[in-house]
Every structure is written in C-alpha cells, then in structure tokens.
Write a protein that holds these residues in place. Structure first.
Motif, PDB file in Angstrom:
ATOM      1  N   LEU A  75     -51.510 -19.625  26.537  1.00 35.00           N
ATOM      2  CA  LEU A  75     -50.961 -19.941  25.211  1.00 35.00           C
ATOM      3  C   LEU A  75     -50.809 -21.440  25.021  1.00 35.00           C
ATOM      4  O   LEU A  75     -51.094 -21.969  23.956  1.00 35.00           O
ATOM      5  N   THR A  76     -50.343 -22.129  26.039  1.00 29.61           N
ATOM      6  CA  THR A  76     -50.147 -23.577  25.895  1.00 29.61           C
ATOM      7  C   THR A  76     -51.475 -24.269  25.660  1.00 29.61           C
ATOM      8  O   THR A  76     -51.584 -25.188  24.862  1.00 29.61           O
ATOM      9  N   ALA A 103     -54.121 -22.892  24.300  1.00 25.64           N
ATOM     10  CA  ALA A 103     -54.640 -22.507  22.989  1.00 25.64           C
ATOM     11  C   ALA A 103     -53.993 -23.318  21.879  1.00 25.64           C
ATOM     12  O   ALA A 103     -54.563 -23.499  20.818  1.00 25.64           O
ATOM     13  N   ALA A 104     -52.784 -23.838  22.115  1.00 26.30           N
ATOM     14  CA  ALA A 104     -52.058 -24.570  21.070  1.00 26.30           C
ATOM     15  C   ALA A 104     -52.398 -26.046  21.086  1.00 26.30           C
ATOM     16  O   ALA A 104     -51.682 -26.847  20.533  1.00 26.30           O
ATOM     17  N   PHE A 105     -53.549 -26.420  21.692  1.00 28.52           N
ATOM     18  CA  PHE A 105     -53.758 -27.829  22.011  1.00 28.52           C
ATOM     19  C   PHE A 105     -53.659 -28.767  20.821  1.00 28.52           C
ATOM     20  O   PHE A 105     -53.221 -29.871  20.956  1.00 28.52           O
ATOM     21  N   GLY A 106     -53.999 -28.308  19.656  1.00 31.06           N
ATOM     22  CA  GLY A 106     -53.947 -29.240  18.528  1.00 31.06           C
ATOM     23  C   GLY A 106     -52.546 -29.439  17.977  1.00 31.06           C
ATOM     24  O   GLY A 106     -52.288 -30.384  17.261  1.00 31.06           O
ATOM     25  N   ARG A 107     -51.634 -28.527  18.296  1.00 28.69           N
ATOM     26  CA  ARG A 107     -50.370 -28.518  17.581  1.00 28.69           C
ATOM     27  C   ARG A 107     -49.179 -28.815  18.462  1.00 28.69           C
ATOM     28  O   ARG A 107     -48.114 -29.161  17.978  1.00 28.69           O
ATOM     29  N   ASN A 108     -49.357 -28.670  19.748  1.00 24.78           N
ATOM     30  CA  ASN A 108     -48.228 -28.818  20.634  1.00 24.78           C
ATOM     31  C   ASN A 108     -47.961 -30.302  20.909  1.00 24.78           C
ATOM     32  O   ASN A 108     -48.802 -30.995  21.448  1.00 24.78           O
ATOM     33  N   PRO A 109     -46.782 -30.807  20.517  1.00 27.17           N
ATOM     34  CA  PRO A 109     -46.540 -32.237  20.681  1.00 27.17           C
ATOM     35  C   PRO A 109     -46.578 -32.677  22.137  1.00 27.17           C
ATOM     36  O   PRO A 109     -46.790 -33.848  22.425  1.00 27.17           O
ATOM     37  N   GLU A 110     -46.381 -31.743  23.059  1.00 28.85           N
ATOM     38  CA  GLU A 110     -46.407 -32.147  24.468  1.00 28.85           C
ATOM     39  C   GLU A 110     -47.797 -31.993  25.076  1.00 28.85           C
ATOM     40  O   GLU A 110     -47.999 -32.208  26.258  1.00 28.85           O
ATOM     41  N   SER A 111     -48.728 -31.578  24.270  1.00 33.59           N
ATOM     42  CA  SER A 111     -50.044 -31.316  24.844  1.00 33.59           C
ATOM     43  C   SER A 111     -50.767 -32.627  25.117  1.00 33.59           C
ATOM     44  O   SER A 111     -50.348 -33.700  24.716  1.00 33.59           O
TER      45      SER A 111
END
Ligand SMILES: Cc1ncc(COP(=O)(O)O)c(C=O)c1O
Length: 505
Positions: free
Chosen positions: A118-119, A121-129
């Motif tokens: 999940l983390t 998959a959220a690569f564009g939106r997760n501020p910690e990514s």
C-alpha cells in the motif's frame, strides 16, 4: 445465559447497534450455539440496563439477517441452519483469514507479478514517500501549470452541468475531445487520423492494456526495447506473452537484432520519438525497417509517444504512425507529461478496421471514460491554452535540460555518458563502477531521487546509471543537486574499494 456484551453508553454508535454487533459476534464465534434460546426482550433489557425497544431493534436486525429465528411458543433462538462459526470478517483478527479455510488460490496471472505494498502504491500522494527531491522521474513542472485558468474552466463547466450530462458518455470518449486531439495530432505529430479512430482512455497504461487484449494471445512473442519501459513489461507478463528483449543503440530499436532473435513476434512496443529510458530518437532507416518487418510478418507495432512534444534543438520528430502505409501501428498518447498525471487521460489512435474490436474489448473492461474532465480538457485545447502551455513548457524544460547537462559535464567530465537530452523531461546518465540501485537508496536520504537505469533492463547485461528527471527540478537547484550526486558516487566508490560487492560487475 447470554454472553457478556460490552455496551458503552458514551460511544457514538447507537446502543441497539452495539447490542446487535455483540450478539452477532457471539453467534459467529460459537459462544451462542445453533438452536440456543435467547432471553426475552424484556429480560435482556433489564439484565443489560437497556430499554426494551433497544433490544427489540437489535433482535429485529438479527432476525432479518437470518442469525436468529423466531417461533411462536419457543421464543427467539439462534438459527439452526448456521454452520458452526459462520464467520464474519474480523479485521482485528490477524490477516482476517481463518486457519481452517481452504487454500486461497489466485489466478496464475496475478501470481506472475510481485505484490505491491500500500505504501508503495501511494507513491504520488504520500508526503513521506520517496517521490520528492531533485530529479524525480516523470514529474512535471506542476507549479508552472496555469492552475487558475484550469480552475476557471472547471468552474465554468461545473456551472453548465445539466441533468443530461449525468448519463453515460460516449463509450470511446467525448466527440469534442476526440476532434481536438485528432486535429492536434495531425498538425503537431504528423499522425494520420480522424476523430473516429481515437479512443479516450485513462492514460497510456490503460491504452497498452486494451491493445494487448485485442492483439495478443498468451504465448505470443512481443519485442520490447532493451532497456525499456518497466510498467509496460508487466502488462505483457500478465497476459502470458513471451517478452523478447531487443537491443537499443544510438538509432533506437535494432530491428535486425529483433528479427534474429524472434522474427515471428506478434508485436513490438516502441518509443521512437524519445526512447524510454535512453532518450535516443529512432532513425528514419530503422523506422522503415520496423514497418517493413511488421507488414511482411503480420505483426503489430504499438507506438508509445509519451513525451515527444518537448524537443529542444529542432522541430519535434513526426511519429511512426504517420509513415505507416499498412495500418499496422497502434498509436498511444497521454496527457500525463504535457499537462499533469492526475488527469488520467490518454488516447489510442486505432487503424479504422480494428476500431470495432477495440471498442468491444474496451467495453468489457470499462464502459466509458469519466465525462467531466474530458469536457474541460476539450475547452482547454480548443481555446488555445494547450498550445500556449506547450510553448512555455518547452522553453522551461530546455533551460532545465541545459543546466543539467552543463552541471553533469562540470562535475563528471568524460566519465559520464549522457543520452536523450535532446527531448522530453528526462535524460539518461551512464556511469561506470557503481551500483545504481545501492546509490539510489543512499540518495533518498540526501533529497535526491535517482531512478536506477539497471531496472529498465530485462537481461543480465545491464548498464549502470540513472534516469534523471528534470521536469520538476528548477535550473537553480540543479548544480547543487549534481554536486551531491558527484559526492555520493565518490563516497560509494571509496566504500566499494573496501567492500567490492557494492560495485556492479
Ligand atoms: C514510457 C512511458 N510511457 C507512458 C508513460 C505515461 O503513463 P500514463 O499515461 O499511464 O500516465 C510514462 C510515464 O512515466 C512513460 O515513461
């Protein structure tokens, strides 16, 4: 006896709901057995200190769902036909899977791909990514997008929305948008097309998926550029195609190499205008060789023209589809690079005789693209904002590209090989004596986003280096970021002289 049911009077959930859930869990975990009699509503109400109506509501829900049965004379009992521990999914209980369940078999198709967390998959939106910092690949200059203007168009369209516009739109995409795209492609990309050949999709990825479903069967050979676009590889894998890596050199895909490896391939996926990731442009002679092979052997060519609008030192190179005399090319375009990726709008240009097949396959997976954004985009193109935006971005990216090339030359001299800097929003940097994956990991801690070149290869003989995106990195930031990269390479080389496993063989 009724099991202990915790009722929390301070909780926001209504009391009858809490009682219902408590009883349901007791039934499904076997605490209350099939056929067991429940207390009367009056009795349970007084035992739990609830009103009788609360208990009646909970019982009514359980009766309606079939957990309880009510018989005249025998009161309310737990349903006799429920299997032991009928089981409801309990997210608190481990992975929610009971140990006695039968094997959880998935399709072979799904098992062909590595699972994605999940983390990730959220690569564009997760501020910690990790998708932040200099050189992020595929990121456009979002802050230079005419956002106020776009918002104005959105608002105007929203105001004009009427009840009819809530119905399904055109299955292949809005007529207005397809007309705009066709006219743009004819002039800017030398594409041979009419609006009736265009299908709007949710980006290149969906376009490739649809094309694969229409054109290829499991076991069919597909030429893929080596190195090439990783995300496309997964589509062919999922469909059981045989992927044939074909060498890319300074002229693009080496057609003779492809023929030698597997002449009978059913398709080739190519990025002729700006090869991904090396950035080279396919030469005219290779284009004709490829078209000739396709025509003679009855193969299809899928042309992914993802960022060719940005060409810095000459006019944009016309697309391969425009040279095709045999209707063998399926052209794929996207607005992810020229506008912004969350728009999720792209398109296919389909040979006229295949259009009905493409529509049938598309309908099997998706009835129609969302209408609202298409209308806004059609306005944006029709009113001239799109071509203005492209002109502005071409200048901006040209500046960023020059700053990057200059900084690399300053810091690395002849040691670095740069390719693909003539176009697009990324260039490819090859370096000897490094492990690009290892360095990419270290770079994250330094606010550098380095995409390892080696990931783009299928076969073992991989060049080491990075695909550096310059779309979202300003010309001012670039020199310092390249100095950081230089320092990182130096320190990794120093360490690797002590620990040789960090250096690619
Ligand atoms: C080679 C290539 N094709 C296509 C795309 C765009 O994909 P989409 O239109 O699905 O956003 C990208 C994005 O990075 C790409 O690198």
């Amino acid at each position: 006896m009724v099991p202990v049911i915790a009722i929390d009077r301070a909780a926001p959930r209504p009391l009858h709901r809490q009682l219902y859930e408590g009883l349901r869990v007791s039934i499904t975990d076997g605490t209350l057995r099939a056929g067991q009699r429940l207390p009367s509503s009056r009795g349970l109400a007084s035992e739990l200190g609830l009103s009788r109506i609360t208990v009646l509501n909970a019982y009514a829900q359980l009766l309606a769902e079939g957990y309880l049965q009510s018989r005249i004379g025998s009161g309310t009992v737990v349903c006799r036909s429920l299997p032991d521990q009928a089981g409801v999914w309990n997210p608190q209980a481990g992975n929610g899977v009971r140990s006695r369940s039968a094997r959880r078999r998935l399709s072979q198709r799904a098992r062909l791909l590595d699972p994605v967390s999940l983390t990730h998959a959220a690569f564009g939106r997760n501020p910690e990514s990790a998708r932040s910092g200099a050189f992020v690949l595929g990121q456009v200059a979002l802050s230079d997008f005419p956002f106020q203007l776009w918002k104005g168009l959105l608002t105007r369209r929203a105001r004009a929305t009427c009840t009819e516009s809530l119905d399904y739109g055109d299955n292949v995409g809005s007529r207005a948008l397809r007309e705009e795209i066709a006219s743009y492609l004819r002039t800017a990309r030398a594409t041979r097309c009419q609006a009736d050949q265009i299908m709007i999709v949710s980006g290149s990825q969906q376009a490739l998926e649809i094309a694969t479903r229409v054109l290829l069967d499991p076991g069919d050979g597909v030429w893929m550029e080596e190195p090439g676009y990783r995300f496309a590889r997964n589509i062919f894998r999922v469909h059981g195609c045989r992927i044939v890596p074909v060498r890319v050199d300074r002229e693009g895909l080496d057609v003779h190499h492809g023929i030698k490896r597997y002449r009978a391939a059913r398709a080739a996926l190519v990025t002729p205008s700006h090869q991904y990731p090396t950035g080279v442009t396919m030469s005219a002679s290779r284009r004709f060789q490829l078209l000739e092979w396709a025509e003679r052997s009855g193969a299809w060519i899928i042309e992914d023209d993802y960022d060719s609008e940005y060409r810095f030192d000459s006019m944009p190179v016309g697309c391969l589809q425009g040279l095709d005399q045999a209707a063998r090319v399926i052209y794929v375009g996207t607005f992810s690079k020229v506008l912004f990726p969350s728009l999720r709008l792209g398109y296919l240009v389909i040979p006229p005789d295949l259009m009905e097949r493409f529509i049938a396959v598309r309908l099997a997976m998706d009835i129609a693209p969302p209408a609202f954004q298409q209308a806004v985009l059609a306005d944006f193109i029709r009113e001239g904002h799109f071509s203005r935006h492209l002109r502005r971005m071409r200048l901006l990216y040209a500046q960023r590209r020059s700053a990057l090339v200059e900084s690399i030359r300053n810091e690395f001299g002849d040691e670095a090989e740069i390719t693909g800097e003539q176009a697009g929003m990324h260039l490819s940097l090859t370096l000897r004596g490094i492990s690009d994956r290892h360095l990419a990991e270290l770079a994250g801690q330094q606010n550098l986003w380095l995409a390892p070149l080696s990931y783009s290869y299928i076969e073992k003989n991989r060049r080491q280096g990075f695909i550096l995106g310059f779309g979202s990195t300003s010309a001012e930031e670039i020199p310092a970021a390249v100095r950081k990269l230089r320092a990182l390479v130096d320190s990794a080389r120093r360490v690797s002289s002590v620990k040789p496993q960090l250096v690619a063989s």
